[in-house]
Every structure is written in C-alpha cells, then in structure tokens.
Scaffold this motif. Sequence first.
Motif, mmCIF file in Angstrom:
data_model
loop_
_atom_site.group_PDB
_atom_site.id
_atom_site.type_symbol
_atom_site.label_atom_id
_atom_site.label_comp_id
_atom_site.label_asym_id
_atom_site.label_seq_id
_atom_site.Cartn_x
_atom_site.Cartn_y
_atom_site.Cartn_z
ATOM 1 N N SER A 189 0.840 -1.189 0.000
ATOM 2 C CA SER A 189 0.000 0.000 0.000
ATOM 3 C C SER A 189 0.876 1.239 0.000
ATOM 4 O O SER A 189 2.081 1.178 -0.173
ATOM 5 N N THR A 190 0.250 2.380 0.184
ATOM 6 C CA THR A 190 0.988 3.645 0.147
ATOM 7 C C THR A 190 0.994 4.291 1.529
ATOM 8 O O THR A 190 0.814 5.489 1.669
ATOM 9 N N LEU A 191 1.193 3.474 2.566
ATOM 10 C CA LEU A 191 1.187 3.984 3.927
ATOM 11 C C LEU A 191 2.467 4.750 4.232
ATOM 12 O O LEU A 191 3.526 4.474 3.676
ATOM 13 N N SER A 192 2.378 5.703 5.153
ATOM 14 C CA SER A 192 3.563 6.433 5.590
ATOM 15 C C SER A 192 4.382 5.548 6.527
ATOM 16 O O SER A 192 3.818 4.738 7.263
ATOM 17 N N PRO A 193 5.706 5.681 6.521
ATOM 18 C CA PRO A 193 6.536 4.860 7.383
ATOM 19 C C PRO A 193 6.379 5.281 8.838
ATOM 20 O O PRO A 193 6.037 6.425 9.135
ATOM 21 N N PRO A 194 6.636 4.360 9.776
ATOM 22 C CA PRO A 194 6.571 4.733 11.193
ATOM 23 C C PRO A 194 7.740 5.626 11.558
ATOM 24 O O PRO A 194 8.769 5.644 10.876
ATOM 25 N N LYS A 195 7.602 6.384 12.643
ATOM 26 C CA LYS A 195 8.687 7.270 13.074
ATOM 27 C C LYS A 195 9.915 6.484 13.503
ATOM 28 O O LYS A 195 11.049 6.918 13.319
ATOM 29 N N VAL A 202 6.533 1.671 -15.723
ATOM 30 C CA VAL A 202 7.459 0.541 -15.547
ATOM 31 C C VAL A 202 8.513 0.843 -14.489
ATOM 32 O O VAL A 202 8.866 -0.037 -13.691
ATOM 33 N N ASP A 203 9.012 2.072 -14.436
ATOM 34 C CA ASP A 203 9.963 2.413 -13.374
ATOM 35 C C ASP A 203 9.269 2.341 -12.007
ATOM 36 O O ASP A 203 9.904 1.986 -11.007
ATOM 37 N N GLY A 204 7.976 2.657 -11.979
ATOM 38 C CA GLY A 204 7.209 2.468 -10.748
ATOM 39 C C GLY A 204 7.052 0.993 -10.423
ATOM 40 O O GLY A 204 7.104 0.591 -9.251
ATOM 41 N N MET A 205 6.868 0.160 -11.438
ATOM 42 C CA MET A 205 6.760 -1.284 -11.225
ATOM 43 C C MET A 205 8.051 -1.841 -10.626
ATOM 44 O O MET A 205 8.004 -2.724 -9.756
ATOM 45 N N VAL A 206 9.184 -1.345 -11.074
ATOM 46 C CA VAL A 206 10.468 -1.814 -10.535
ATOM 47 C C VAL A 206 10.538 -1.547 -9.032
ATOM 48 O O VAL A 206 10.968 -2.406 -8.246
ATOM 49 N N ASN A 234 0.912 -2.233 -13.605
ATOM 50 C CA ASN A 234 1.413 -1.000 -14.209
ATOM 51 C C ASN A 234 0.396 0.105 -13.940
ATOM 52 O O ASN A 234 -0.737 0.048 -14.421
ATOM 53 N N SER A 235 0.798 1.109 -13.192
ATOM 54 C CA SER A 235 -0.137 2.155 -12.755
ATOM 55 C C SER A 235 -0.151 3.387 -13.648
ATOM 56 O O SER A 235 -0.815 4.372 -13.326
ATOM 57 N N ALA A 236 0.560 3.359 -14.772
ATOM 58 C CA ALA A 236 0.774 4.565 -15.589
ATOM 59 C C ALA A 236 -0.511 5.316 -15.923
ATOM 60 O O ALA A 236 -0.555 6.548 -15.841
ATOM 61 N N SER A 237 -1.563 4.589 -16.285
ATOM 62 C CA SER A 237 -2.809 5.243 -16.698
ATOM 63 C C SER A 237 -3.892 5.195 -15.623
ATOM 64 O O SER A 237 -4.988 5.704 -15.841
ATOM 65 N N GLN A 238 -3.577 4.600 -14.477
ATOM 66 C CA GLN A 238 -4.593 4.447 -13.434
ATOM 67 C C GLN A 238 -4.293 5.243 -12.165
ATOM 68 O O GLN A 238 -5.162 5.935 -11.655
ATOM 69 N N CYS A 239 -3.075 5.145 -11.661
ATOM 70 C CA CYS A 239 -2.767 5.854 -10.414
ATOM 71 C C CYS A 239 -1.263 6.067 -10.237
ATOM 72 O O CYS A 239 -0.689 5.631 -9.242
ATOM 73 N N PRO A 240 -0.609 6.732 -11.181
ATOM 74 C CA PRO A 240 0.837 6.950 -11.022
ATOM 75 C C PRO A 240 1.189 7.740 -9.775
ATOM 76 O O PRO A 240 2.273 7.581 -9.213
ATOM 77 N N GLY A 241 0.256 8.583 -9.310
ATOM 78 C CA GLY A 241 0.516 9.359 -8.100
ATOM 79 C C GLY A 241 0.567 8.521 -6.843
ATOM 80 O O GLY A 241 1.095 8.965 -5.820
ATOM 81 N N LYS A 242 0.053 7.298 -6.909
ATOM 82 C CA LYS A 242 0.081 6.399 -5.754
ATOM 83 C C LYS A 242 1.153 5.330 -5.897
ATOM 84 O O LYS A 242 1.919 5.073 -4.967
ATOM 85 N N CYS A 243 1.190 4.671 -7.052
ATOM 86 C CA CYS A 243 2.061 3.502 -7.214
ATOM 87 C C CYS A 243 3.338 3.796 -8.001
ATOM 88 O O CYS A 243 4.153 2.897 -8.202
ATOM 89 N N ALA A 244 3.508 5.015 -8.451
ATOM 90 C CA ALA A 244 4.768 5.431 -9.086
ATOM 91 C C ALA A 244 5.040 6.874 -8.682
ATOM 92 O O ALA A 244 5.508 7.692 -9.467
ATOM 93 N N TRP A 245 4.751 7.181 -7.420
ATOM 94 C CA TRP A 245 4.679 8.567 -6.966
ATOM 95 C C TRP A 245 5.973 9.368 -7.103
ATOM 96 O O TRP A 245 5.902 10.582 -7.316
ATOM 97 N N PRO A 246 7.183 8.775 -6.992
ATOM 98 C CA PRO A 246 8.367 9.639 -7.166
ATOM 99 C C PRO A 246 8.410 10.334 -8.521
ATOM 100 O O PRO A 246 8.983 11.413 -8.660
ATOM 101 N N PHE A 247 7.758 9.702 -9.514
ATOM 102 C CA PHE A 247 7.765 10.261 -10.871
ATOM 103 C C PHE A 247 6.478 11.020 -11.181
ATOM 104 O O PHE A 247 6.230 11.394 -12.327
#
Length: 369
Positions: free
Chosen positions: A101-107, A278-282, A250-263
């Motif tokens: 998932s896209t949870l924030s890391p613990p402190k 694909v870079d998000g998939m890696v 592959n989240s390119a057309s569905q949710c790149p902001g969640k599953c490929a967020w650095p890009f």
Amino acid sequence: MFEFLNSAKSNLREQTQNQQIQKRKKINKQKDQKKPCPPLAIYNPSLHSLQNHIIHFIQRISIMKAIMFSSTSPALTLVISITIFSAFLFAPSSSTPRLLSTLSPPKHPFLKYHNGPLLKGNYSINLIWYGKFIRSQQSTIIDFIQSLSPNALTSSQPSVVSWWRTIDNYNPQAGPTNLELLSQVFANKYNYGRSLKTSDIVALSNIIQGPDQINLVLTAADVTVDGFCSSRCGAHVRGKYAASYIWVGNSASQCPGKCAWPFHQTPPLKAPNRDVGVDGMVINIATLLAGAVTNPSGNGYYQGSAKAPLEAVSVCAGVFGAGAYPGYLGKVLVDPKSGASYNAYGLNGRKYLLPAMWDPTTSKCSPLV
C-alpha cells in the motif's frame, strides 16, 4: 330520541369492530414479516461457490491453451498441461496476502522477527506477463531481475545486487538468498479479460510450479485488478505450488501518483528508464521481493499487525536517499545527460531508483546513496 341513541350505539359498535379488524390485520402483517424466506429465496453459498469454481475452471482451460503456445520454454508445455487441472483445485495457502500500500513509514521503524521461516538458498524467478507490454518495458524489468543475481557484476556502484545483499543480514546464519531469472510466459490474449479478480491472479501464478520458484505476475497498464490503486500497488503470498507468488500492476494510466509517486509528485523526478509506469513497477517489485523473502508466511520479519504488516522495504516507505523525510524522498543521483533520477546501477547500462531497505545490523532504513 331513542332512535337517535340506538343509531349512535350502532355506529359506535361498527367503529369499534372496524378498529379491531384493523388491529388484527396489523398484527398478522407483523407476523408475516418475521416468517423465514421461502427455501428458494435463501442464498446458498455452497452452490454459489461451486458455480464460481466451474466458471473459473472453464476460463483457466482457455487461458492455459493460449499460453501453452506462447511460452518461451518448451519444457513448460507439460507443466502447463497438468496445470489445467491443478489450477482448478488450487487454493491459496492459509497465510494472508501481504499488500503493498501507500502507507507512511513509522517514526521508529523496527522489524521484529516472529520466528517463522525465511526464503533462504537459491530461487528461480518466473515472469508471467499478462496483457500487452512493449519490448522496452519488458527489457527494463528483465534487466532488473537479472541485476539481482549474485553473478551480476557491474563496475559502477552502488549496484542493484549490492542493494539486494542487505537481505543476507536477515537471519544470516541461514545463508544468503540468491535469485536467478528462469523463464517467462506471455499471456497477451487477455483470456481473463481486462478486469481481474484476485483468484485470476492466483490462477496465473500457478502456471509454473516448483518448490524453489517465485512466480511474478505482471499486469499491463490497461488491466485493472481488485484493490489496485484503491488499496494496493501489488501483493505477495506464500504459494501452494511455489515458494511465493507476487503480483505487480502497471499504474501509468490508473494511479501513477500512488504507485509510481516519485515520478508523479510536484515537481516530479524524471524516470530513469523513461517510463513512469514501468519504473514504478520496478520499485514495487523490489519492495515485494524483499517482503516475500523475509516474511513469506506472515510470521517472519515485520512491524505492526500481521494482517497489514510493514516489511523489509515497506517499513521504509518514501525513503530513497540520505536526508529523507515525509514529502521528500532524499538525495539521489541525477544523470547529467537525461536529467533522470536514480540510485542504483544495473546490467546493460541500466539505472534504477530503488527504495531503502531496513538493515537488521543497524536497525535503520539504509538507502543506497
């Protein structure tokens, strides 16, 4: 006068009788509502389950026939023929799928060892491509998997294999975990359609079987999967006929902001292989591979709840370089020519952006740069 009184009494009696009739009707109606449904109206879960099994069995026969002729390994023909029947009988192991998932890391990230088995030794990775991937996309992922091999020696550092070697610090007395790419299967006919259920992913993952196999199911950008984007970017689970299966979409057309967020942040980093999806998939493959090895059955290394564990890489979510904090992934390398961001070198001149992994020897998230 008497006639008036008699008429009034008669009207009163009629009124009373009408009220009693209405009251009895109301009581009878309430009783009817409490009666059980007729037998045919009751939902039969056993029948429903059997119907679903039959439907999925027919679907699986179709996809196995199609895949049998597209496999890159001739030896897989016999395995796939057998799988036509075994896929129908397959049921996931009792372990709960671990979701990415896209949870924030613990402190204070700290993975506790729960005394379960880890995947140690030599394991083969099989790639199962579902949907249409262009050659450049396939090459990016293939090169990444091959870069994990202990034989993947690159002159440039930091490397993908040096990132993976942190895994050896988990229960080190059991030895290293070595990965090699074994085979690929191309399921590009969309035999299950473009909207998959978890059971479809499980069926695809069972195409190849073996105790030392890790089957990686990859779904194309035009394929939706239950929970994809809304609650997960992928998942891994201990398989019944393989050591583990992993799924990544592959989240390119569905949710790149969640599953490929650095890009896909503001401002976005430039993808090192010029393909955000694909870079998000890696990134997600790396995360789930580490989790599959260090927490294969749900009782290995993790933090938090066993039903939603933070694992070797997901516990360090959002950390890619030194100085990272929520909203900033840290300092990474930048290619002077392309402007792409990366932190690891792979085979064939590849560059990748890999997430930090928690290191048991330091009890910290350790980015490559």
